[in-house]
Design an enzyme around this catalytic site. Sequence first.
Site, mmCIF file in Angstrom:
data_model
loop_
_atom_site.group_PDB
_atom_site.id
_atom_site.type_symbol
_atom_site.label_atom_id
_atom_site.label_comp_id
_atom_site.label_asym_id
_atom_site.label_seq_id
_atom_site.Cartn_x
_atom_site.Cartn_y
_atom_site.Cartn_z
ATOM 1 C CE1 TYR A 170 -3.674 2.256 0.962
ATOM 2 C CE2 TYR A 170 -2.316 2.951 2.696
ATOM 3 C CZ TYR A 170 -3.416 3.441 2.094
ATOM 4 O OH TYR A 170 -4.366 4.408 2.242
ATOM 5 C CE LYS A 174 -3.562 5.289 -1.057
ATOM 6 N NZ LYS A 174 -4.456 5.776 -1.917
HETATM 7 N N1 NAD Z 1 -9.241 6.629 5.721
HETATM 8 C C1 NAD Z 1 -7.880 7.223 5.641
HETATM 9 O O1 NAD Z 1 -7.398 7.756 6.952
HETATM 10 C C2 NAD Z 1 -6.952 7.405 4.868
HETATM 11 C C3 NAD Z 1 -5.709 7.668 4.819
HETATM 12 C C4 NAD Z 1 -4.708 7.708 3.972
HETATM 13 C C5 NAD Z 1 -5.446 7.357 2.532
HETATM 14 N N2 NAD Z 1 -6.653 6.923 2.469
HETATM 15 C C6 NAD Z 1 -7.130 6.806 0.963
HETATM 16 O O2 NAD Z 1 -8.422 7.419 0.744
HETATM 17 C C7 NAD Z 1 -9.043 6.759 -0.219
HETATM 18 C C8 NAD Z 1 -10.525 6.478 0.384
HETATM 19 O O3 NAD Z 1 -10.390 5.544 1.408
HETATM 20 P P1 NAD Z 1 -11.565 5.562 2.565
HETATM 21 O O4 NAD Z 1 -10.790 5.465 3.686
HETATM 22 O O5 NAD Z 1 -12.586 6.323 2.294
HETATM 23 O O6 NAD Z 1 -11.815 4.016 2.280
HETATM 24 P P2 NAD Z 1 -13.239 3.393 1.775
HETATM 25 O O7 NAD Z 1 -12.756 1.804 1.698
HETATM 26 O O8 NAD Z 1 -14.379 3.575 2.883
HETATM 27 O O9 NAD Z 1 -13.650 3.708 0.346
HETATM 28 C C9 NAD Z 1 -12.801 3.095 -0.693
HETATM 29 C C10 NAD Z 1 -13.853 3.019 -1.747
HETATM 30 O O10 NAD Z 1 -13.042 2.494 -3.147
HETATM 31 C C11 NAD Z 1 -14.074 1.615 -3.455
HETATM 32 N N3 NAD Z 1 -13.258 0.915 -4.698
HETATM 33 C C12 NAD Z 1 -12.109 0.205 -4.146
HETATM 34 N N4 NAD Z 1 -11.561 -0.721 -5.315
HETATM 35 C C13 NAD Z 1 -12.133 0.008 -6.423
HETATM 36 C C14 NAD Z 1 -11.912 -0.026 -7.693
HETATM 37 N N5 NAD Z 1 -10.900 -0.897 -8.212
HETATM 38 N N6 NAD Z 1 -12.763 0.571 -8.573
HETATM 39 C C15 NAD Z 1 -13.699 1.442 -7.963
HETATM 40 N N7 NAD Z 1 -13.827 1.579 -6.749
HETATM 41 C C16 NAD Z 1 -13.315 0.870 -5.976
HETATM 42 C C17 NAD Z 1 -14.367 0.725 -2.555
HETATM 43 O O11 NAD Z 1 -15.648 -0.003 -3.082
HETATM 44 C C18 NAD Z 1 -14.871 1.824 -1.689
HETATM 45 O O12 NAD Z 1 -16.182 2.170 -1.617
HETATM 46 C C19 NAD Z 1 -7.999 5.291 -0.680
HETATM 47 O O13 NAD Z 1 -7.452 5.850 -1.804
HETATM 48 C C20 NAD Z 1 -7.300 5.344 0.850
HETATM 49 O O14 NAD Z 1 -6.134 4.604 0.541
HETATM 50 C C21 NAD Z 1 -7.350 7.138 3.424
#
Ligand code: NAD
Length: 310
Positions: A170, A174
């Site tokens: 991951y 990233k």
């Molecule tokens: N939550 C955090 O604190 C955090 C921190 C750093 C980075 N991120 C990044 O933020 C982004 C959103 O994460 P989140 O926390 O909202 O997670 P989440 O799991 O709630 O949402 C991610 C969404 O992406 C969708 N998804 C997954 N694979 C897919 C694909 N191949 N095509 C289309 N849709 C797809 C999933 O169905 C899900 O609804 C991600 O890229 C994650 O890595 C989140």
Amino acid sequence: MPNLEGKVAIVTGAGRGIGRAHALALASAGAAVIVNDLGAALSGEGHDDTPAQQVVDEIKAAGGSAAASGENVADFEGAERLVRQAIDDFGRLDILVNNAGILRDRMIVNMTEQEWDAVINVHLKGHFAPTRHAAAYWRERAKEGDDVRGRVINTSSPSGVFGNIGQSNYGAAKAGIAGFTLIVAQELQRYGVTVNCLAPNARTRMTEETFDMGAPAEGFDPLDPANMSPLVVALSADDAQHITGQVFHVWGGAINALQGWSAGELFASGERWDADALLRELLDRFADGVAPPGMIAGMQAAGGQSLRTQ
Ligand SMILES: NC(=O)c1ccc[n+]([C@@H]2O[C@H](COP(=O)([O-])OP(=O)(O)OC[C@H]3O[C@@H](n4cnc5c(N)ncnc54)[C@H](O)[C@@H]3O)[C@@H](O)[C@H]2O)c1
């Protein structure tokens, strides 16, 4: 709030979590939104159209315009269909928010090939594919003489920019997305497209299993996913036309434009280093040893606060 009336946005992974918050914020600023979500499990498996459709219904109920897409962002042809849908349904594309993501955490000694490939694919190729098709569309418009104000907003992570244990797949993806941002920002500047990146922090299904993330009983909640979205709306404004190639760490109300891979400790010699002399110099300058401080230290420096593991 900047007025985004007349603009069309795609938000990937917008069926829940941070992407949902971005889609709602862009719609309330006036943009029509393609709500893309495969509806996958956190590990990336499965497909469910419900989450994307629910966000579309929410936007429409509030008086906005939206349409759902169930495309997989890591499928090159699916990403082309996603970009085409924005143009077919709403006549144009102005804003692409690459946000979809999955997790398959494992220490490197045990990580499987599938865990590596799946995470690299969804994040890295899942950023490349929609961006590639949107970029071709914007280049075409620029060549036709349109005043293009395109926006790509990518999603990195504190794990990628600071390095978190257990997330080599991951974090590598990233970190790659941050590097992708720097390069594509320079390539697309000539067409009027800015490319920026978020390193978000929010309470979603992705983080709440690993980290102690309770919401405060009252007052400002720094880990509300909606805190990530004002930056997306601001960067989407026409006035932000000359802000590009930045990676923003976001914690609550603290947004830090990070400086990554800037010049550091210089070991200069007018000729090729002799390995013995270089080793002596390394031991001298790094007398106490040297190692990455890790994600939590990086987050505290950037945002003043950090997550705590459970
Ligand atoms: N939550 C955090 O604190 C955090 C921190 C750093 C980075 N991120 C990044 O933020 C982004 C959103 O994460 P989140 O926390 O909202 O997670 P989440 O799991 O709630 O949402 C991610 C969404 O992406 C969708 N998804 C997954 N694979 C897919 C694909 N191949 N095509 C289309 N849709 C797809 C999933 O169905 C899900 O609804 C991600 O890229 C994650 O890595 C989140």
